[in-house]
Structures are given as structure tokens and as C-alpha cells.
Write a protein that holds these residues in place. Structure first.
Motif, PDB file in Angstrom:
ATOM      1  N   PRO A 169       1.793 -17.809  -3.803  1.00  0.00           N
ATOM      2  CA  PRO A 169       3.564 -17.320  -3.874  1.00  0.00           C
ATOM      3  C   PRO A 169       3.930 -17.418  -2.236  1.00  0.00           C
ATOM      4  O   PRO A 169       3.579 -17.258  -1.165  1.00  0.00           O
ATOM      5  CB  PRO A 169       2.532 -15.914  -3.357  1.00  0.00           C
ATOM      6  N   THR A 170       4.896 -17.018  -2.211  1.00  0.00           N
ATOM      7  CA  THR A 170       6.412 -17.229  -0.988  1.00  0.00           C
ATOM      8  C   THR A 170       7.526 -16.476  -1.955  1.00  0.00           C
ATOM      9  O   THR A 170       7.998 -16.733  -2.870  1.00  0.00           O
ATOM     10  CB  THR A 170       7.421 -18.981  -0.797  1.00  0.00           C
ATOM     11  N   GLN A 171       7.087 -15.086  -0.975  1.00  0.00           N
ATOM     12  CA  GLN A 171       8.203 -14.216  -1.940  1.00  0.00           C
ATOM     13  C   GLN A 171       9.518 -13.245  -0.699  1.00  0.00           C
ATOM     14  O   GLN A 171       8.622 -13.072   0.505  1.00  0.00           O
ATOM     15  CB  GLN A 171       7.283 -13.294  -2.857  1.00  0.00           C
ATOM     16  N   VAL A 172       9.498 -12.691  -0.952  1.00  0.00           N
ATOM     17  CA  VAL A 172      10.022 -11.241   0.052  1.00  0.00           C
ATOM     18  C   VAL A 172       8.807 -10.275  -0.608  1.00  0.00           C
ATOM     19  O   VAL A 172       8.456 -10.055  -1.868  1.00  0.00           O
ATOM     20  CB  VAL A 172      11.737 -11.105  -0.394  1.00  0.00           C
ATOM     21  N   TYR A 173       8.398  -9.368   1.033  1.00  0.00           N
ATOM     22  CA  TYR A 173       7.495  -8.512   0.306  1.00  0.00           C
ATOM     23  C   TYR A 173       8.332  -7.227   0.276  1.00  0.00           C
ATOM     24  O   TYR A 173       9.106  -7.123   1.367  1.00  0.00           O
ATOM     25  CB  TYR A 173       5.928  -8.917   1.536  1.00  0.00           C
ATOM     26  N   GLU A 174       7.170  -6.370  -0.290  1.00  0.00           N
ATOM     27  CA  GLU A 174       8.465  -4.388   0.628  1.00  0.00           C
ATOM     28  C   GLU A 174       7.056  -4.344   1.738  1.00  0.00           C
ATOM     29  O   GLU A 174       5.619  -4.316   1.458  1.00  0.00           O
ATOM     30  CB  GLU A 174       7.956  -3.758  -0.862  1.00  0.00           C
ATOM     31  N   LEU A 175       7.170  -3.575   2.646  1.00  0.00           N
ATOM     32  CA  LEU A 175       6.930  -3.756   4.411  1.00  0.00           C
ATOM     33  C   LEU A 175       6.905  -1.766   3.872  1.00  0.00           C
ATOM     34  O   LEU A 175       8.318  -1.683   4.370  1.00  0.00           O
ATOM     35  CB  LEU A 175       7.178  -4.057   5.288  1.00  0.00           C
TER      36      LEU A 175
END
Length: 316
Positions: A169-175
Motif C-alpha cells: 500500500p501507498t496511500q493517504v492515511y487518517e491520523l
């Protein structure tokens, strides 16, 4: 002097290799290294400056940074919920098979995962950020003088069908960390789960096993868009809520949760302990890389796993 004959088939190149271990396969992105040999100890006399070198423990280390396949998590992160005193090699030998793409196959008969990869959560970086390390020793209950007691080297056609780009995976994460909901970082969040091992030596053979002594989980990231007030509040350095020397970090700790498609990571009881600040050229950023540590929680007399890795959030 005339030139000697040379067999070019013995001239081995560093072709790519993969490993299979404990029912999992791993591909690497910057190569794989294997170091076989023994440690030594010195025998000295006052009369000479040098020392007589003697053999100690036989071992191989197999090391490399994975390509970032976020699969077989129980295989490649086995120590996250292990008890103190857990054995590295355990009751049964596990083979590590190194498959070179030129057809060489090296089977280490008693290998164990001593170092887990760190993780990097970023849309432009693969999720595995650090090396895994396996340690190989002589087969259990087998004399080193026995044939293939340590490694067996064979050849065959390279074959493996386990790899898929979809597993990286390479993606925008919710932190999320407490009241910091949907905060941002400059270049991702790095999480490390470091193990500390104690040797178990045998007089005749050297180190034959290790026991888990410590697991420490840390997170590092460079915050972007987080206010100075929020950072001050997290560090509790001053004011009415300031923390006294000797106080437990759990008082300022929150779960650091990182979510993406097929990825759920929860660092339990994470507390901010380091906030570097800097000046300089434009673009450098006011804040440097902050550090969080996980403080161990105990519920009903049992330790709570410091780091949870999964593909989705657990059910409530």
C-alpha cells in the motif's frame, strides 16, 4: 608465469533473492544480505601484543528491507504480544529458505526472526521502512558434525507466485491521537517495535537460544499544521496540568491510530516525549521530528499489546 584456468560458472553474481519462512514469503527492495561465521574470543599473554583467536558461537544473520508487502502480519511481527521470556527459536525449528533467481536454494534449518521491520505510513513510501533480521543456528538436538546440521545448499528453477503489487500500500492515511483528529505530517509516520534479547549459552556450543527481555514501541513524525498550543498541551511542560518528575506517562498518553484501505495500526498509550524546534532557511519548518513512546498498560493483571497491526479496525 602463465595464466591459470578459470571456471566462470563459479563466478556468482548478486542476483535478487527472496526468502520463505514460517509459511510466509518476503521480497526485498534493496537486496538481501547473509553473513555466516562465528564469533571469537581472545586468549592472551602478557609477553605478546596480539592474541590467539578462538572460535565461539556459530551463527548466520539474514537481513534485508522488505518491498512493503502488508501481508502475513502474524509471521513478520510475531513479538508484539509475546510474554517476557518468550524463546526466539521456540520448541520447533523453522526453516528459512533463500531462493536466488539464478536457481540456488539455501535452506537454513533453524532460523528465527529477531528483528521486525519498522513501518512508515506515507502516500509516497512503501509501508516497510526498516530491515528484518533472522538468526540461524544449528538444528535443535543435532551435533554440528552432522551433515546439513546448519544449512543445505541445492539448486533448482526459481519459482514463486506469492508476489502482488496490490499487497504494497501507498496511500493517504487518517491520523488520530486523542484530540488531534485528522492531523498532518511532513513526510509520514514511522513506527518501530524494537526487541531486546538475552543470550542463553551452552558451554559446548555457545549461544543456542535467546529469551525476549524487552519490547519498546516508538513513533516519529514531523507535524504540519498542529498549533503550538496543542503541542504545549501534549508535552505538559508547564502550567496547571504540568507533569511532576516521576509521574506516569499514561496520564498524557492517547492511542495513536492510523487508518487506510487495508491498513489499521494502533499504537496504544502513546505519549509525546520529544519536540525539537528549529530556525533556518525557508521551507525548513518550525518543528522537527517529534517522538512518541508507548507506555505499557495492564488490565486485569495482564499486559495490553502496545502495537496492534491489522487490515481493519477491530469490532467494538
Amino acid at each position: 608465469m602463465s595464466a591459470t584456468a578459470f571456471d566462470r560458472t563459479n563466478y556468482k553474481s548478486g542476483v535478487p533473492a527472496i526468502i520463505t519462512w514460517n509459511s510466509g514469503s518476503i521480497y526485498f527492495k534493496n537486496g538481501l544480505t547473509i553473513e555466516e561465521g562465528c564469533t571469537t574470543f581472545d586468549v592472551r599473554t602478557d609477553a605478546f601484543a596480539g592474541a590467539d583467536k578462538r572460535r565461539d558461537t556459530l551463527m548466520a544473520t539474514i537481513k534485508g528491507v522488505p518491498s512493503g508487502q502488508y501481508i502475513n502480519l502474524g509471521t513478520w511481527f510475531p513479538w508484539l504480544s509475546a510474554a517476557r521470556g518468550a524463546r526466539l527459536h521456540g520448541a520447533s525449528d523453522k526453516t528459512c529458505v533463500v531462493k536466488w533467481m539464478d536457481g540456488d536454494i539455501w535452506t537454513y534449518h533453524n532460523a528465527a526472526l529477531a528483528e521486525m521491520s519498522s513501518l512508515i505510513l506515507s502516500p509516497t513510501k512503501t509501508i516497510m521502512d526498516g530491515p528484518i533480521t533472522l538468526e540461524a543456528r544449528t538444528k535443535n538436538n543435532t551435533a554440528p558434525s552432522a551433515a546439513n546440521s546448519f544449512v543445505t545448499r541445492t539448486t533448482g528453477s526459481f519459482s514463486d507466485t506469492s508476489f502482488s503489487w496490490d499487497d504494497i500500500p501507498t496511500q493517504v492515511y487518517e491520523l488520530t491521537w486523542g484530540s488531534w483528529e485528522g492531523f498532518h505530517t511532513r513526510d509520514g509516520v514511522k513506527i518501530s517495535a524494537k526487541t531486546k534479547w538475552e543470550d542463553m549459552p551452552c558451554d559446548a556450543l555457545g549461544v543456542v537460544e535467546k529469551e525476549l527481555d524487552l519490547l519498546e514501541v516508538t513513533a516519529e513524525f514531523t507535524p504540519v499544521g498542529v498549533s503550538m498550543a496543542d503541542l504545549d498541551s501534549a508535552l505538559v511542560m508547564q502550567g496547571a496540568s504540568s507533569a511532576m518528575r516521576g509521574s506516569r506517562l499514561s496520564g498524557q498518553a492517547q492511542n495513536l491510530i492510523i487508518e487506510g484501505t487495508g491498513v489499521y495500526i494502533e499504537m496504544r498509550k502513546a505519549a509525546l516525549v520529544k519536540l525539537p524546534m528549529q530556525s533556518g532557511a525557508p521551507g525548513k519548518g518550525r518543528f522537527g521530528t517529534v517522538q512518541m513512546v508507548s507506555t505499557l498498560a495492564v488490565t486485569d493483571g495482564l499486559p495490553v499489546t502496545q502495537l496492534l497491526l491489522d487490515t481493519e479496525a477491530p469490532e467494538e
